[in-house]
Design an enzyme around this catalytic site. Structure first.
Site, PDB file in Angstrom:
ATOM      1  N   GLU A 209      -5.242  -4.895  10.556  1.00  0.00           N
ATOM      2  CA  GLU A 209      -4.251  -3.850  10.768  1.00  0.00           C
ATOM      3  C   GLU A 209      -4.547  -3.120  12.073  1.00  0.00           C
ATOM      4  OE1 GLU A 209      -2.401  -2.740   6.650  1.00  0.00           O
ATOM      5  OE2 GLU A 209      -3.941  -1.299   7.188  1.00  0.00           O
TER       6      GLU A 209
ATOM      7  N   SER B 240       3.537  -2.026  10.356  1.00  0.00           N
ATOM      8  CA  SER B 240       4.981  -2.074  10.594  1.00  0.00           C
ATOM      9  C   SER B 240       5.611  -3.415  10.225  1.00  0.00           C
ATOM     10  CB  SER B 240       5.303  -1.713  12.052  1.00  0.00           C
ATOM     11  OG  SER B 240       4.888  -0.390  12.329  1.00  0.00           O
TER      12      SER B 240
ATOM     13  N   HIS C 273      -9.564   1.139   4.933  1.00  0.00           N
ATOM     14  CA  HIS C 273      -8.291   1.302   5.632  1.00  0.00           C
ATOM     15  C   HIS C 273      -8.504   2.218   6.837  1.00  0.00           C
ATOM     16  CE1 HIS C 273      -4.171   2.457   6.501  1.00  0.00           C
ATOM     17  NE2 HIS C 273      -3.799   1.384   5.824  1.00  0.00           N
TER      18      HIS C 273
ATOM     19  N   GLY D 121       2.549   2.429  10.829  1.00  0.00           N
ATOM     20  CA  GLY D 121       3.478   3.545  10.690  1.00  0.00           C
ATOM     21  C   GLY D 121       4.188   3.927  11.988  1.00  0.00           C
TER      22      GLY D 121
ATOM     23  N   ASN E  63       0.872  -1.172   0.000  1.00  0.00           N
ATOM     24  CA  ASN E  63       0.000   0.000   0.000  1.00  0.00           C
ATOM     25  C   ASN E  63       0.909   1.222   0.000  1.00  0.00           C
ATOM     26  OD1 ASN E  63      -1.755   2.077   0.486  1.00  0.00           O
ATOM     27  ND2 ASN E  63      -2.397   1.362   2.521  1.00  0.00           N
ATOM     28  N   TRP E  64       1.012   1.852  -1.157  1.00  0.00           N
ATOM     29  CA  TRP E  64       1.964   2.960  -1.293  1.00  0.00           C
ATOM     30  C   TRP E  64       1.437   4.265  -0.690  1.00  0.00           C
ATOM     31  CZ3 TRP E  64       3.970   2.307  -7.080  1.00  0.00           C
ATOM     32  CH2 TRP E  64       4.622   1.077  -7.177  1.00  0.00           C
ATOM     33  N   LYS E  65       0.182   4.255  -0.281  1.00  0.00           N
ATOM     34  CA  LYS E  65      -0.442   5.452   0.330  1.00  0.00           C
ATOM     35  C   LYS E  65      -0.193   6.673  -0.563  1.00  0.00           C
ATOM     36  CE  LYS E  65      -0.234   3.188   4.768  1.00  0.00           C
ATOM     37  NZ  LYS E  65      -0.140   3.272   6.218  1.00  0.00           N
TER      38      LYS E  65
ATOM     39  N   GLU F 206      -6.888   4.590   7.895  1.00  0.00           N
ATOM     40  CA  GLU F 206      -6.690   6.021   7.602  1.00  0.00           C
ATOM     41  C   GLU F 206      -7.937   6.619   6.961  1.00  0.00           C
ATOM     42  OE1 GLU F 206      -2.994   5.461   5.514  1.00  0.00           O
ATOM     43  OE2 GLU F 206      -2.068   4.877   7.418  1.00  0.00           O
TER      44      GLU F 206
ATOM     45  N   GLY G 288       2.930  -1.120   4.305  1.00  0.00           N
ATOM     46  CA  GLY G 288       2.952   0.311   4.013  1.00  0.00           C
ATOM     47  C   GLY G 288       4.366   0.771   3.712  1.00  0.00           C
ATOM     48  N   GLY G 289       4.990   1.417   4.680  1.00  0.00           N
ATOM     49  CA  GLY G 289       6.302   2.041   4.490  1.00  0.00           C
ATOM     50  C   GLY G 289       7.338   1.165   3.793  1.00  0.00           C
TER      51      GLY G 289
HETATM   52  P1  13P Z   1       3.070   0.462   7.703  1.00  0.00           P
HETATM   53  O1  13P Z   1       3.596  -0.807   7.104  1.00  0.00           O
HETATM   54  O2  13P Z   1       3.784   1.681   7.190  1.00  0.00           O
HETATM   55  O3  13P Z   1       2.966   0.401   9.190  1.00  0.00           O
HETATM   56  O4  13P Z   1       1.563   0.627   7.146  1.00  0.00           O
HETATM   57  C1  13P Z   1       0.696  -0.439   7.231  1.00  0.00           C
HETATM   58  C2  13P Z   1      -0.514  -0.129   6.456  1.00  0.00           C
HETATM   59  O5  13P Z   1      -1.282   0.748   6.819  1.00  0.00           O
HETATM   60  C3  13P Z   1      -0.764  -0.885   5.217  1.00  0.00           C
HETATM   61  O6  13P Z   1      -2.032  -0.646   4.722  1.00  0.00           O
END
Ligand code: 13P
Length: 259
Positions: free
Chosen positions: A167, A213, A95, A173, A9-11, A97, A234-235
């Site tokens: 999640e 994470s 998600h 994050g 997930n590149w956000k 977010e 994510g990251g």
């Molecule tokens: P991180 O891997 O950056 O913690 O993000 C997880 C995430 O929200 C994937 O959708």
């Protein structure tokens, strides 16, 4: 037997050139992991370019969100058929977010899930508790509520096609990963909920990812759990070498579930 599935997930990150370079780097190495399904979910504006970069590879395209109507006067929104048209196979829905910053509720997420199926997309539906909820001992209660609400009224076939991503909000994050035991407990609960509503066979076929994470150094231990079928990253999905190292953490023959 369910297949392992790892998605990035590149956000809201990267330039167009960076997105293409990352997609190409992942696509090039994806052949090394024939036992893992892989997807990347770039921002909407890069979907077409990334789709071209991964064309012909084992990497599938996913979007990060969508609006639940097929077309209409919804300024600024993106419809499910538009995503299918661009070659998306997956769409991330609900998600945390989106829930936190855009006020998305289970009922609205459920509408999106149904709209995704109508457009031939596989939804990756996110659930997860906040830190205060975990500390209050409400984790499984929150997961049950989100499962019932966001995955309401699915046929058995649709349930089988749905990917669930657990999640925990406090792990996203933050560098604070859930322990394999904490994650496994929730994954097992989700499988029980599916079995209660459908049957054991269907519960054993649904792919349940962990997200929060996930890094190369913790992925292997998470993937060794019987009910953790992969990750929503994510990251660490923004760096090809890290994302590929996470994929390499999924050994052949895993998940060891599929009982
Ligand atoms: P991180 O891997 O950056 O913690 O993000 C997880 C995430 O929200 C994937 O959708």
């Amino acid at each position: 037997m369910r297949r392992p599935f790892i998605a990035g997930n590149w956000k809201m990150h990267l330039t167009r050139a960076e997105a293409i370079a990352l997609a190409e780097a992942v696509a090039q190495k994806a052949e090394n992991f024939p036992h893992v399904d892989i997807a990347v979910c770039p921002p909407f504006v890069y979907l077409e370019a990334v789709g071209r970069a991964i064309a012909g590879s084992r990497v599938a395209l996913g979007a990060q969100n969508m609006y639940p109507e097929s077309s209409g006067a919804f300024t600024g929104e993106i419809s499910p058929p538009m995503l299918s048209d661009l070659g998306c196979r997956y769409v991330i829905l609900g998600h945390s977010e989106r829930r936190q910053w855009f006020g998305e509720k289970d009922e609205f997420i459920n509408k999106k899930v149904h709209a995704a199926f109508k457009a031939g997309l596989r939804p990756i539906v996110c659930v997860g508790e906040q830190l205060a909820e975990r500390e209050a001992g409400q984790t499984l209660q929150v997961i049950r509520r989100q499962f019932e609400g966001s995955l309401a009224d699915l046929t058995a076939e649709q349930m089988q096609q749905t990917v669930i991503a657990y999640e925990p909000v406090w792990a996203i994050g933050t560098g604070k990963v859930a322990t394999p035991h904490q994650a496994e407990e929730v994954h097992l609960e989700l499988r029980k909920l599916i079995a209660q509503r459908y049957n054991t066979e269907i519960s054993q076929q649904v792919v349940i990812q962990y997200g929060g994470s996930v890094k190369p150094d913790n992925a292997g231990e998470l993937f060794s759990q019987p009910d953790i079928d992969g990750a929503l990253v994510g990251g660490a999905s923004l760096k090809a070498d890290q994302f590929l190292a996470i994929i390499a953490g999924m050994k052949k023959g895993q998940p060891s579930g599929g009982r």
